[in-house]
Design a protein around this motif. Structure first.
Motif, PDB file in Angstrom:
ATOM      1  N   ILE A   1       0.434 -24.913  36.092  1.00 45.23           N
ATOM      2  CA  ILE A   1       1.692 -25.307  36.715  1.00 45.23           C
ATOM      3  C   ILE A   1       1.455 -25.877  38.112  1.00 45.23           C
ATOM      4  O   ILE A   1       2.180 -26.768  38.560  1.00 45.23           O
ATOM      5  CB  ILE A   1       2.734 -24.154  36.735  1.00 45.23           C
ATOM      6  CG1 ILE A   1       4.122 -24.676  37.147  1.00 45.23           C
ATOM      7  CG2 ILE A   1       2.288 -23.014  37.622  1.00 45.23           C
ATOM      8  CD1 ILE A   1       4.719 -25.693  36.219  1.00 45.23           C
ATOM      9  N   GLN A   2       0.433 -25.404  38.788  1.00 46.62           N
ATOM     10  CA  GLN A   2       0.103 -25.950  40.114  1.00 46.62           C
ATOM     11  C   GLN A   2      -0.344 -27.399  40.001  1.00 46.62           C
ATOM     12  O   GLN A   2       0.016 -28.236  40.836  1.00 46.62           O
ATOM     13  CB  GLN A   2      -0.981 -25.102  40.777  1.00 46.62           C
ATOM     14  CG  GLN A   2      -0.515 -23.703  41.115  1.00 46.62           C
ATOM     15  CD  GLN A   2      -1.655 -22.807  41.541  1.00 46.62           C
ATOM     16  OE1 GLN A   2      -2.760 -22.882  40.997  1.00 46.62           O
ATOM     17  NE2 GLN A   2      -1.389 -21.947  42.510  1.00 46.62           N
ATOM     18  N   ASP A   3      -1.118 -27.703  38.959  1.00 50.60           N
ATOM     19  CA  ASP A   3      -1.530 -29.087  38.721  1.00 50.60           C
ATOM     20  C   ASP A   3      -0.336 -29.949  38.326  1.00 50.60           C
ATOM     21  O   ASP A   3      -0.239 -31.114  38.716  1.00 50.60           O
ATOM     22  CB  ASP A   3      -2.604 -29.161  37.641  1.00 50.60           C
ATOM     23  CG  ASP A   3      -3.952 -28.650  38.113  1.00 50.60           C
ATOM     24  OD1 ASP A   3      -4.231 -28.748  39.330  1.00 50.60           O
ATOM     25  OD2 ASP A   3      -4.722 -28.157  37.277  1.00 50.60           O
ATOM     26  N   VAL A   4       0.580 -29.391  37.536  1.00 49.37           N
ATOM     27  CA  VAL A   4       1.784 -30.125  37.129  1.00 49.37           C
ATOM     28  C   VAL A   4       2.592 -30.518  38.355  1.00 49.37           C
ATOM     29  O   VAL A   4       2.962 -31.687  38.528  1.00 49.37           O
ATOM     30  CB  VAL A   4       2.653 -29.285  36.158  1.00 49.37           C
ATOM     31  CG1 VAL A   4       4.025 -29.914  35.962  1.00 49.37           C
ATOM     32  CG2 VAL A   4       1.957 -29.095  34.821  1.00 49.37           C
TER      33      VAL A   4
ATOM     34  N   ASN B   1       8.142 -26.715  27.886  1.00 46.98           N
ATOM     35  CA  ASN B   1       7.391 -26.981  29.111  1.00 46.98           C
ATOM     36  C   ASN B   1       7.715 -28.357  29.667  1.00 46.98           C
ATOM     37  O   ASN B   1       7.839 -28.531  30.877  1.00 46.98           O
ATOM     38  CB  ASN B   1       5.884 -26.868  28.862  1.00 46.98           C
ATOM     39  CG  ASN B   1       5.456 -25.460  28.568  1.00 46.98           C
ATOM     40  OD1 ASN B   1       6.065 -24.504  29.025  1.00 46.98           O
ATOM     41  ND2 ASN B   1       4.402 -25.316  27.782  1.00 46.98           N
ATOM     42  N   VAL B   2       7.851 -29.332  28.787  1.00 50.16           N
ATOM     43  CA  VAL B   2       8.161 -30.692  29.240  1.00 50.16           C
ATOM     44  C   VAL B   2       9.570 -30.748  29.831  1.00 50.16           C
ATOM     45  O   VAL B   2       9.794 -31.406  30.840  1.00 50.16           O
ATOM     46  CB  VAL B   2       7.979 -31.718  28.105  1.00 50.16           C
ATOM     47  CG1 VAL B   2       8.332 -33.122  28.588  1.00 50.16           C
ATOM     48  CG2 VAL B   2       6.545 -31.690  27.581  1.00 50.16           C
TER      49      VAL B   2
ATOM     50  N   GLY C   1      12.708 -31.211  34.830  1.00 49.47           N
ATOM     51  CA  GLY C   1      13.574 -30.635  35.850  1.00 49.47           C
ATOM     52  C   GLY C   1      12.900 -30.588  37.193  1.00 49.47           C
ATOM     53  O   GLY C   1      13.520 -30.824  38.232  1.00 49.47           O
ATOM     54  N   ASP C   2      11.609 -30.305  37.201  1.00 43.01           N
ATOM     55  CA  ASP C   2      10.832 -30.298  38.439  1.00 43.01           C
ATOM     56  C   ASP C   2      10.837 -31.678  39.082  1.00 43.01           C
ATOM     57  O   ASP C   2      10.845 -31.802  40.304  1.00 43.01           O
ATOM     58  CB  ASP C   2       9.390 -29.879  38.148  1.00 43.01           C
ATOM     59  CG  ASP C   2       8.937 -28.728  38.992  1.00 43.01           C
ATOM     60  OD1 ASP C   2       9.728 -28.191  39.778  1.00 43.01           O
ATOM     61  OD2 ASP C   2       7.737 -28.368  38.865  1.00 43.01           O
ATOM     62  N   CYS C   3      10.832 -32.717  38.262  1.00 39.83           N
ATOM     63  CA  CYS C   3      10.832 -34.092  38.782  1.00 39.83           C
ATOM     64  C   CYS C   3      12.085 -34.386  39.582  1.00 39.83           C
ATOM     65  O   CYS C   3      12.042 -35.123  40.557  1.00 39.83           O
ATOM     66  CB  CYS C   3      10.742 -35.111  37.637  1.00 39.83           C
ATOM     67  SG  CYS C   3       9.176 -35.102  36.781  1.00 39.83           S
TER      68      CYS C   3
END
Length: 77
Positions: free
Chosen positions: A42-45, A65-66, A71-73
């Motif tokens: 998740i840190q790399d993501v 996960n995607v 949502g993180d984006c």
């Protein structure tokens, strides 16, 4: 450019096509499994999302996960 998608073999052709198109456009294309720098993926993501000027999210297969990464984006900009 960052690509968020499932890491399933059946999607490799999709990722390969994206890589080819992005490279032809003169950009770099990465998926998080191309990196594997930190202890937790998740840190790399998050790092990949925040460094990317463009993020493509492939929601085929409804991978949870995607959806999370997408949502993180929305918080990155």
């Amino acid at each position: 450019m960052a690509v968020m998608m499932a890491f399933e073999a059946r999607f490799n052709s999709v990722y390969n096509a994206l890589q080819s198109a992005v490279t032809a456009a003169g950009m770099d294309c990465q998926r998080v499994d191309d990196i594997w720098v930190r202890d937790h993926i998740i840190q790399d993501v998050v790092s990949l999302i925040y460094r990317a000027s463009i993020v493509i999210c492939d929601l085929t297969g409804r991978n949870a996960n995607v959806f999370y990464e997408m949502g993180d984006c929305t918080h990155a900009w």
